[in-house]
Design a protein around this motif. Structure first.
Motif: not given
Length: 707
Positions: A246-254, A256-260, A327-331
Motif C-alpha cells: 500500500q505504501r508503494a501504491g502511494g498511501l501514507d504510513s497510517t 497504509a496500515v488501515v488498508s492492510a 532498503r528504503r525504496r519500496i518495490t
C-alpha cells in the motif's frame, strides 16, 4: 492506533509476565499418557498402586556376561543382583532362579528384571536408576560388571537426555531471521520476530493458567514455542508485506496500515480461527493428553492473531518508515518468478493438475503400510552400553519380550492354570508366576508373559491379543503391561478419529465458504488438504517406520512404527496451518476476480502477489519444525518430521501448482454460492457474474484453459 501507548504497555507487561513465569509453566506440565476407561490402563494403575512400579513402565534389566558360564556364575549372579537391588529398596525382582528363561541356553548371558518404585514425571526411575547403575558398576559376575538396560534406559541414552525448549526456539528464531532479512532487506525484518516473541510469551502465560484447570502434556511446550514462532511470524509477515504494498501504491504510513488491516488483517483473523478450530477438535478425543494438546494448541493461533492485529499496526504506524532502513525504496510486491509459474499452471491446467496429483499419490503410497505403536528394540542406539547389552540379550536366545513384558494380575488360586494356558499360546515364549517378594499382593498374583519376538512386531501384537482373549475367560484376570496399553491406546485415539475429522471439515468448510463467498473453493481446499497430509504421512512412514534416511538425516535408527498419537495430532495441526496458505492465496485471487472478472488472470495475479509471501512463510515454519526435530525424544522427532514435510509439500506442490490449476479448471464455478448456502451463512446471494474487463479480454492465451 488511537491508544498506541496502552497497546504497547499491555503487551510488554504480558510478555514480561510470561517470560518470568515460563519456568513455572514448564514445571507444571505432565508426562503421563492417561487412558481412563481402557482396560489395560486401569489394570496398570492397579498394578502400580499395589506394587509401586511396573504396569505401563517397563522394567530395568540387569545383564551379566560372565567370562565362564556355569553354576558358579549363576550363583554369583544371584548374589550380585541381591546386592545391587538393595540400592533400590522395595523393588520387585525376578532372576533365573525364579524363571529359567532369563538365562541363555548356553548360560553365557544372565538377566534379571527389576521393577523399582516409579516417580511421576519424564523419568520414572529418576530416583532408582542412578543408584542401581552405580551398584552394578561395582558388581562382579565371572570377572565382568553388570550392565543396566531396559527401554527406559535405551530411550534416555539414545536421545541424549532431555533439554529445555529454549534451544529449539533459538534455532527456529535464527532461521526465521535469515528468511525475514532476505525478504525485507531492512529493519522491518525484526517486526514479525518481535511479535512472535511477545505471542509465545503470552501463550506460555495463558498456558500456566490452563495447567491450573487441567493436566497439560509436555508436548504442548514445543508446539507453543515452535508453531507459535512460525504462525505469529506468518501473520505479521502478511500484514507487513501488505502495508509495504500500500505504501508503494502511494498511501501514507497510517492509511497504509488501515488498508492492510482491512485486507490482510481480515485474512489473518480467518486463518487464525481456522487453525484454532482444527486444534479445538482434539478436545473431542476422550484422552486427557490429546485434549490438552488441543486446548494448549488452541492458544497459539488466537494469541498470534491478537498480537498481529494489535501490536503490528501500532509498530508500523509509529516506526514503520524508520524501520525500512537501509532498503528504503519500496518495490512492487508482485513476483516475476511466481507470475511465470502461475502462467504455466493457467496455460496447462489439466497437465499440471494430473502431474501434481500423481506425485502426491506416489508420496502418500507408503501410508498403506502404516504401523502404530512403540519403537522396536533395535531402533535404539546400539553403540551405548545399554544398547550393547540389549543386543547381546536378544542374540543369546533370551526372548526380547522380557524387556517389554505383558503383566497379568489375577487371583492367586488361578495362577498355575493361567501360566500353563498362556505359555501354550502361539507367539508366547514363556509365562511365569514369580513367588519372590512383591509378586503376590493384596490385589492378586502377578504373572509375566513374554512374547517370542520384539513386542513391536505384528506377531507379538497378535500374541498379546490372544493373551487378552484367554485372560477374559479367567474370572478376575486383568491384563496390563506396555504392549497391552499400546493396543488400547490405538483404540482410544482412533475410534473417535472420524468424529474429530468430521468436526474439523464441517466447521472449516463453513468458515471458508463465508469468507470466500464460494461453494467449490472450500471443497477444493478441503480435498487438497487431505491429499497433502496423506503425502506427508507417507514420507514420514518411509523415513521413520521403514528407515529410509532416518539414520542419515537424524542419526537415529528407524523406529519400526509411528508413535500412536502422532498422526491425529499432525492432522489437526497441518489441517489448520495449510489453510493459512489457502486463505492467503484464495483471498487475493478473489480480490483480483472481483476487480476484473477473469478467473485465469485472477489466478496469475493471486499467485504473483502471494507466492513469495507463502514461500517465505512456509520456509519459516519449515525451519521451526526442523529445530523441533532436534528434540531428543523420538516421538517429537517423528511429529516434527511430519509437520515439516506437510508444510513443504503444501506450499511447493499443492498451493503453488495443483490449487491454481484446479481453480482454472473450475472456471466460474469457483465464484458461485448457491442461494440456500448463502442464506445459511447469512450472506447476500452472489450477483450475476460480471463480464471480463478489457484487460482480461485482451489477456494472452493463458486466459483460456483449453489452450
Amino acid at each position: 492506533m488511537r491508544h498506541r501507548a496502552l497497546v504497547i504497555i499491555a503487551w510488554v507487561l504480558i510478555a514480561a509476565a510470561g517470560g518470568v513465569l515460563a519456568p513455572r509453566t514448564v514445571e507444571a506440565l505432565r508426562y503421563e499418557f492417561a487412558l481412563p476407561g481402557q482396560p489395560a490402563y486401569e489394570a496398570n494403575q492397579r498394578i502400580t498402586a499395589a506394587t509401586g512400579g511396573g504396569g505401563a513402565v517397563d522394567p530395568l534389566v540387569l545383564v551379566a556376561r560372565p567370562r565362564q558360564a556355569g553354576p558358579a556364575a549363576r550363583e554369583a549372579f544371584e548374589t550380585q543382583v541381591a546386592r545391587v537391588t538393595a540400592a533400590a529398596p522395595g523393588s520387585r525382582v525376578l532372576t533365573p532362579a525364579g524363571a529359567s528363561e532369563l538365562a541363555s541356553p548356553d548360560g553365557e548371558v544372565l538377566v534379571a528384571l527389576v521393577y523399582p518404585h516409579v516417580l511421576p514425571g519424564p523419568e520414572p526411575y529418576a530416583a532408582a536408576l542412578p543408584a542401581l547403575e552405580a551398584a552394578a558398576a561395582q558388581a562382579d559376575v565371572g570377572g565382568r560388571p553388570l550392565t543396566v538396560t531396559g527401554t527406559t534406559v535405551l530411550e534416555e541414552t539414545s536421545g541424549g537426555g532431555r533439554r529445555g525448549v529454549l534451544v529449539e526456539v533459538v534455532l527456529g528464531g535464527l532461521g526465521a531471521l535469515i528468511v525475514l532479512a532476505a525478504v525485507f532487506g531492512s529493519l522491518l525484518a525484526a517486526v514479525p520476530l518481535l511479535v512472535a516473541v511477545v505471542s509465545i510469551l503470552a501463550t506460555f502465560l495463558c498456558l500456566l493458567g490452563l495447567t491450573a484447570l487441567t493436566d497439560v502434556s509436555f508436548v504442548v511446550q514445543y508446539l507453543v514455542a515452535l508453531i507459535g514462532l512460525g504462525v505469529a511470524i506468518d501473520y505479521s509477515l502478511l500484514i507487513v508485506m501488505r502495508w509495504r504494498e500500500q505504501r508503494a501504491g502511494g498511501l501514507d504510513s497510517t492509511a497504509a496500515v488501515v488498508s492492510a488491516m482491512a485486507t490482510a488483517g481480515r485474512s489473518v483473523v480467518l486463518s487464525g480461527v481456522t487453525v484454532a478450530v482444527s486444534l479445538a477438535a482434539l478436545v473431542l478425543v476422550p484422552l486427557p493428553f490429546l485434549r490438552s494438546i488441543g486446548l494448549g494448541g488452541l492458544l497459539i493461533p488466537l494469541l498470534s492473531v491478537a498480537t498481529a492485529t494489535t501490536l503490528v499496526p501500532v509498530v508500523l504506524a509509529t516506526a514503520g518508515e524508520r524501520l525500512q532502513w537501509p532498503r528504503r525504496r519500496i518495490t512492487d510486491p508482485s513476483s516475476r518468478a511466481w507470475r511465470r509459474i502461475a502462467t504455466v499452471a493457467v496455460r496447462h491446467p489439466a497437465l499440471v493438475a494430473l502431474a501434481s496429483t500423481l506425485l502426491l499419490l506416489a508420496l502418500a503410497a507408503p501410508l498403506l503400510g502404516l504401523r502404530l505403536g512403540s519403537p522396536r528394540l533395535d531402533a535404539y542406539d546400539a553403540s551405548t552400553p545399554a544398547g550393547v547389552a540389549t543386543a547381546q540379550l536378544t542374540a543369546s536366545g533370551i526372548s526380547p519380550g522380557v524387556l517389554r513384558p505383558t503383566e497379568v494380575l489375577l487371583p492367586p488360586a488361578r495362577a498355575a492354570d493361567a501360566v500353563a494356558r498362556f505359555a501354550a499360546l502361539p507367539g508366547v515364549a514363556a509365562a511365569v508366576a514369580p513367588t519372590s517378594a512383591g509378586w503376590r499382593t493384596p490385589a492378586g498374583q502377578l504373572i509375566q508373559v513374554w512374547t517370542g519376538e520384539d513386542p513391536a512386531t505384528a506377531t507379538s501384537r497378535t500374541a498379546v491379543r490372544t493373551v487378552r482373549d484367554v485372560a477374559a475367560t479367567i474370572p478376575g484376570a486383568e491384563v496390563g503391561g506396555h504392549p497391552a496399553e499400546d493396543a488400547d491406546f490405538v483404540t482410544a485415539v482412533y475410534n473417535d478419529a472420524p468424529l474429530v475429522v468430521l468436526g474439523i471439515v464441517v466447521v472449516t468448510f463453513l468458515l471458508l465458504a463465508r469468507a470466500l463467498r464460494s461453494l467449490w473453493l472450500p471443497i477444493k481446499a478441503l480435498l487438497l488438504n487431505v491429499v497433502s497430509i496423506a503425502a506427508a504421512y507417507g514420507i514420514t512412514v518411509l523415513i521413520w517406520q521403514d528407515g529410509v534416511g532416518s539414520d542419515l538425516i537424524f542419526g537415529t535408527p528407524a523406529s519400526g512404527a509411528i508413535t500412536i498419537w502422532v498422526p491425529i495430532a499432525v492432522f489437526a495441526f497441518l489441517f489448520g496451518l495449510s489453510m493459512d496458505y489457502e486463505v492467503f492465496i484464495l483471498s487475493r485471487m478473489r480480490e483480483a476476480y472481483d476487480e476484473h472478472g477473469s478467473t485465469p488472470l485472477a489466478v496469475i495475479d493471486g499467485i504473483a502477489r502471494t507466492g513469495r509471501l507463502v514461500t517465505s512463510a512456509a520456509l519459516i515454519l519449515f525451519l521451526a519444525f526442523v529445530a523441533l526435530s532436534t528434540v531428543p525424544a523420538v516421538e517429537v522427532k517423528i511429529l516434527a518430521t511430519a509437520l515439516a514435510l506437510g508444510i513443504a509439500i503444501d506450499a511447493l506442490i499443492v498451493r503453488a501448482l495443483l490449487a491454481p490449476a484446479l481453480v482454472v479448471l473450475l472456471g466460474r464455478l469457483n465464484w458461485s454460492l448457491p442461494r440456500p448456502l448463502a442464506l445459511v451463512l447469512r450472506l447476500p446471494p452472489e450477483p450475476s457474474p460480471r463480464p471480463p474487463s478489457t484487460a482480461a479480454r485482451e489477456a494472452p492465451d493463458e486466459a483460456s484453459p483449453s489452450s
